[in-house]
Design a protein around this motif. Structure first.
Motif, PDB file in Angstrom:
ATOM      1  N   THR A   1      18.362   2.439 -17.352  1.00 32.62           N
ATOM      2  CA  THR A   1      17.061   2.594 -18.006  1.00 32.62           C
ATOM      3  C   THR A   1      16.421   1.253 -18.363  1.00 32.62           C
ATOM      4  O   THR A   1      15.853   1.110 -19.437  1.00 32.62           O
ATOM      5  N   THR A   2      16.485   0.269 -17.470  1.00 33.61           N
ATOM      6  CA  THR A   2      15.850  -1.005 -17.775  1.00 33.61           C
ATOM      7  C   THR A   2      14.362  -0.977 -17.479  1.00 33.61           C
ATOM      8  O   THR A   2      13.610  -1.752 -18.040  1.00 33.61           O
ATOM      9  N   ASN A   3      13.921  -0.106 -16.579  1.00 37.52           N
ATOM     10  CA  ASN A   3      12.480   0.063 -16.401  1.00 37.52           C
ATOM     11  C   ASN A   3      12.147   1.478 -15.957  1.00 37.52           C
ATOM     12  O   ASN A   3      13.028   2.242 -15.553  1.00 37.52           O
TER      13      ASN A   3
ATOM     14  N   ALA B   1      14.172   4.873 -14.063  1.00 37.16           N
ATOM     15  CA  ALA B   1      14.389   6.096 -14.824  1.00 37.16           C
ATOM     16  C   ALA B   1      13.834   7.300 -14.073  1.00 37.16           C
ATOM     17  O   ALA B   1      14.508   8.323 -13.945  1.00 37.16           O
TER      18      ALA B   1
ATOM     19  N   SER C   1      13.746   4.214 -21.147  1.00 43.42           N
ATOM     20  CA  SER C   1      13.285   3.087 -20.338  1.00 43.42           C
ATOM     21  C   SER C   1      11.942   2.571 -20.827  1.00 43.42           C
ATOM     22  O   SER C   1      11.687   1.366 -20.779  1.00 43.42           O
TER      23      SER C   1
ATOM     24  N   GLN D   1      11.729  -1.207 -21.689  1.00 44.73           N
ATOM     25  CA  GLN D   1      10.859  -2.050 -20.860  1.00 44.73           C
ATOM     26  C   GLN D   1       9.772  -2.717 -21.711  1.00 44.73           C
ATOM     27  O   GLN D   1       9.474  -3.893 -21.520  1.00 44.73           O
TER      28      GLN D   1
END
Lengths: 213, 169
Positions: free
Chosen positions: A31-33, A37, A145, A149
């Motif tokens: 879930t970094t961006n 996701a 995310s 982000q």
């Protein structure tokens, strides 16, 4: 009509990630961006729904002793098929998700729903359950995310996974106030903890209301 | 005994069906995946040799083990794909030399070193340094990113050795 009402209520109440604590590994990892996701969420949604349909439709002929191996065959086949299709038609998602794509096969939401729901209910209900759980999983990933982000990159953006063109991009936090730690695993745990606490608070509140009635 | 046989048969049948489904999906997607891979490599090569139209993979000998692939841009030069051990993770980069031995392109394909320190070798600053270099005068390490850039410099030296065997400049 009742099934549809449950469908919406369950999105929050029986949320697989923040309610049942299933499938957390992938939730924390990818879930970094928002692109990752959505890509992961939709892949799981598809695998989960088809696996629920198939397992529900063979539930009467599957011998009880070997049901788990049979479920695993069904899930593994679907995951591999999805992986190949994503590699062919959405290579940017494949590059971003990496090893987590084949690891959908061990996402406990899918085997969990197969064993707990699809093996005991009819095809229509199992389809709804798959869509419901998959949607709840996708929304949970999206929530995680979006927070990560925005805090880490200061922007919220979404790319078209099929031709990697930008759909939208909003700059929210100027570069000097960004918190890079939310890109790291520790940021994933922090975000997860706050969201899980929030969902638990809502669940407790609705449970109390039901008691008073 | 009868039970075991029926269970085995059921599982075998399920596996066979799964295999058939996967074979079907694979036969549809395999050629597309192959095309995607070639297209991805071509896109990076185009960045190094923008005017080249024809690329071909060439055979080479490399004693250092750092150079993975060499691509020839017909009539323009060679692009070498090099893998070295960085500070935290392996670094993969492409470096292009024209036929005069001048570096014309540098692109880091994958790197996972410390942000703000080792990761700087993926920035334009280091790429400009590399592009200013040539086979007789290779690039220097980057101050403040010594470990990562020293690894890349070693990789570039290995690439130069290979380049010298391929091109007479």
């Amino acid at each position: 009509m009742k099934t549809l009402g449950n469908f919406l209520l369950n999105l929050l109440k029986e949320n697989p990630v923040f309610g049942l604590y299933l499938g957390i590994c992938s939730t924390l990892a990818i879930t970094t961006n928002l692109d990752n996701a959505i890509g992961m969420g939709v892949s799981v949604l598809i695998v989960l729904t088809i696996s629920n349909i198939m397992i529900s439709s063979i539930r009467k002929i599957t011998p009880d002793e070997i049901r788990i191996p049979v479920y695993i065959i069904v899930i593994a086949t679907l995951t591999k098929a999805i992986e190949l299709l994503i590699k062919a038609f959405a290579p940017t998602i494949d590059a971003a998700l990496g090893v987590y794509l084949p690891l959908i096969v061990v996402n406990c939401i899918i085997l969990g729903r197969a064993e707990a729901y699809a093996s005991k209910n009819n095809i229509w209900k199992s389809t709804l359950d798959g869509l419901n759980m998959g949607l709840a999983y996708t929304l949970s990933l999206a929530a995680m995310s979006i927070i990560r982000q925005i805090l880490a990159d200061g922007v919220l953006s979404l790319n078209n996974p099929f031709n990697s063109t930008l759909i939208f991009e909003i700059n929210i936090i100027p570069a000097e106030y960004r918190i890079a730690i939310f890109k790291e695993p520790i940021g994933a745990f922090l975000t997860f903890a706050f969201l899980a606490a929030g969902v638990a608070a809502i669940q407790n509140a609705t449970a109390k209301k039901a008691e008073v009635k | 005994m009868k039970k075991i046989i029926s269970l085995t048969l059921f599982l075998a049948l399920a596996s066979a069906l799964a295999g058939a489904v996967l074979a079907g999906v694979n036969s549809i997607t395999a050629p597309i995946i192959e095309e995607q891979k070639i297209a991805a490599v071509k896109a990076t090569l185009k960045e190094i040799f923008p005017s080249a139209t024809e690329f071909a993979e060439v055979k080479f000998e490399d004693a250092s083990g750092k150079v993975n692939n060499v691509y020839e841009a017909k009539g323009q030069g060679f692009a070498l794909k090099v893998t070295v051990q960085g500070y935290k993770d392996i670094i993969t980069f492409l470096i292009g030399y024209d036929l005069n031995g001048e570096a014309v392109g540098f692109k880091v394909v994958s790197i996972n070193d410390t942000p703000g320190i080792g990761m700087r070798i993926g920035d334009q600053e280091f790429a400009d340094l590399v592009i200013g270099s040539s086979v007789p005068t290779p690039v220097d390490t980057l101050a403040g990113a010594t470990v990562s850039s020293a690894a890349v410099v070693k990789g570039i030296e290995a690439a130069i050795v290979v380049f010298k065997t391929l091109a007479e400049y």
